[in-house]
Write a protein that holds these residues in place. Structure first.
Motif, mmCIF file in Angstrom:
data_model
loop_
_atom_site.group_PDB
_atom_site.id
_atom_site.type_symbol
_atom_site.label_atom_id
_atom_site.label_comp_id
_atom_site.label_asym_id
_atom_site.label_seq_id
_atom_site.Cartn_x
_atom_site.Cartn_y
_atom_site.Cartn_z
ATOM 1 N N SER A 193 1.651 -18.050 16.793
ATOM 2 C CA SER A 193 0.269 -17.724 16.430
ATOM 3 C C SER A 193 0.110 -17.700 14.916
ATOM 4 N N PHE A 233 -12.720 -14.199 22.031
ATOM 5 C CA PHE A 233 -12.323 -15.118 23.095
ATOM 6 C C PHE A 233 -13.475 -15.264 24.079
ATOM 7 N N PHE A 271 -4.788 -18.640 22.360
ATOM 8 C CA PHE A 271 -5.045 -19.152 21.012
ATOM 9 C C PHE A 271 -4.157 -20.352 20.690
ATOM 10 N N VAL A 277 -11.982 -20.159 21.414
ATOM 11 C CA VAL A 277 -11.744 -19.029 20.514
ATOM 12 C C VAL A 277 -12.545 -19.258 19.242
#
Length: 428
Positions: free
Chosen positions: A95, A115, A160, A198
């Motif tokens: 991430s 989200f 993500f 996202v």
């Protein structure tokens, strides 16, 4: 002949039973010094407990450069164990890496994110009341995933980064036997291939970056079956056949150890194995891999329930405190009877450092999903004894040069007293 010597000889005369599992005499001899009853119980039947251990000695040269020597006990990447929450470590690193690859200065790990949902099974998450900003962020997801191993942050990081990019990245970094296939919520295989839209927003709500929904078209290699146990429960019904883990997440113990090493000592692995992180990212990772829940302001965890050694299995005893001057940089996981811990231990008072990674299966009735695992009576007591065996050995071990551990000196938070309610229940 002493009982311990009998065990040592018995184990090595029966090594062929375990196929390709790697065991080093040095580590086996060291483990053989522990006479705790629960430790002996497990060590006399390591195949029953699906035990695997990696002990990593770290030695420094005159310039403080570290070298690493791994010692193995029954380590075999083909011997499946459920990695549970340990997969949160690579997801956190990926991430951070994705944020850096976006190359958008306004979008950082502290930027508010939201989200949306775009496919069956997906859920929205627009706010997070445990965060200081009131919104999710990559930084806050990592805090919750590391400090007490919450599950929802993992699923959000999965969404993500995306299923396709997760697996492509890990394979490209030299971990071809890893497999990340699902969130930590009940969804179909196809639903897990789809990941949410996202967006990142500024403090005033201005849209900074939007990421569309994604779908993974890459196939998985499920040719090696992984079925465990004699039966499992589906709600209240017992299914009398092994539980099938073939399509579930997979993270072999050696890969887990290497990923942790790459996060803590990136210069010790090849360039392709490193995650694309900034110096600030590394300091952030070091802090929340080692900070206690009770030291943390956001989320405001209950320090009594989530005590200092709550997620430090090798030091999890009845006192719930770590030795003075010692910090553990680690990630644990527990599910389906498996307990796993990958740790780097830094004792700043005694100038000692090492890594220890292990998994044990504590499920003697071989029934899964019955919530009758022996975590309290076998798993955690064994891992504590293992941790003490290695720690005491490291305290005695001679070193040519004592390590300078200043790199891992972290400025930890101090819990602020305020009227916010403490977090006492989490899904982990």
């Amino acid at each position: 002949m002493r009982q311990s010597s009998i065990f040592f000889l018995f184990y090595f005369f029966t090594l062929p039973i375990y196929g390709q599992a790697r065991t080093d005499t040095y580590l086996a001899n060291l483990l053989n010094t522990n006479t705790s009853p629960i430790f002996r119980q497990v060590m006399q039947q390591p195949e029953k407990y699906r035990l695997q251990i990696i002990y990593t000695q770290i030695n420094r040269d005159k310039a403080n450069r570290p070298s690493f020597t791994n010692y193995y006990f029954r380590v075999d990447s083909t011997d499946y164990f459920n990695p549970a929450s340990t997969v949160k470590l690579p997801l956190a690193l990926l991430s951070l890496e994705k944020l850096n690859l976006l190359n958008k200065p306004q979008v950082t790990k502290f930027t508010a994110m939201q989200f949306d949902s775009a496919f069956s099974g997906q859920t929205k998450e627009w706010t997070d009341q445990t965060a200081q900003s009131g919104y999710p962020s990559v930084a806050h997801l990592i805090r919750k995933a590391f400090l007490v191993s919450e599950n929802d942050p993992y699923s959000r990081m999965y969404e993500f980064v995306g299923q396709q990019q997760i697996n492509r990245s890990l394979h490209a970094k030299g971990y071809p036997d890893t497999r990340i296939t699902h969130r930590f919520v009940r969804m179909t295989a196809d639903e897990n291939r789809h990941t949410n839209p996202v967006r990142f927003i500024a403090a005033d709500g201005t849209l900074l970056y939007t990421q569309p929904a994604a779908y993974n078209t890459d196939p998985f290699d499920f040719r090696r079956p992984a079925r465990l146990g004699k039966g499992y429960y589906v709600r209240d019904s017992l299914v009398k056949q092994p539980f099938d883990f073939t399509t579930r997440n997979k993270l072999p113990l050696e890969s887990l150890q290497q990923i942790l090493q790459s996060a803590l000592f990136p210069e010790s692995v090849s360039e392709k194995q490193r995650f694309n992180l900034t110096a600030n990212d590394y300091q952030f990772i070091y802090q929340y891999l080692s900070q206690a829940p009770g030291e943390t302001n956001y989320p405001k965890y209950d320090g009594q329930k989530f005590y200092d050694s709550y997620a430090k299995f090798f030091f999890r005893d009845s006192l719930h405190h770590l030795p003075d001057g010692l910090r553990v940089f680690n990630k644990v996981g527990w599910a389906y009877g498996f307990l796993t811990d990958a740790s780097y231990v830094a004792d700043f008072r005694n100038k000692v450092e090492y890594m220890l990674t292990a998994v044990i299966y504590a499920n003697s009735d071989e029934i899964l999903n019955d919530d009758k695992y022996e975590y309290d009576t076998v798993g955690w007591p064994f891992l504590y004894q293992l941790g003490q065996t290695i720690y005491q050995h490291e305290l005695r071990r001679k070193r040519a040069y004592k390590p300078n551990l200043s790199r891992f000196k972290v400025r930890y938070e101090k819990r602020q007293e305020d009227d916010r309610p403490v977090v006492t229940e989490v899904d982990n």
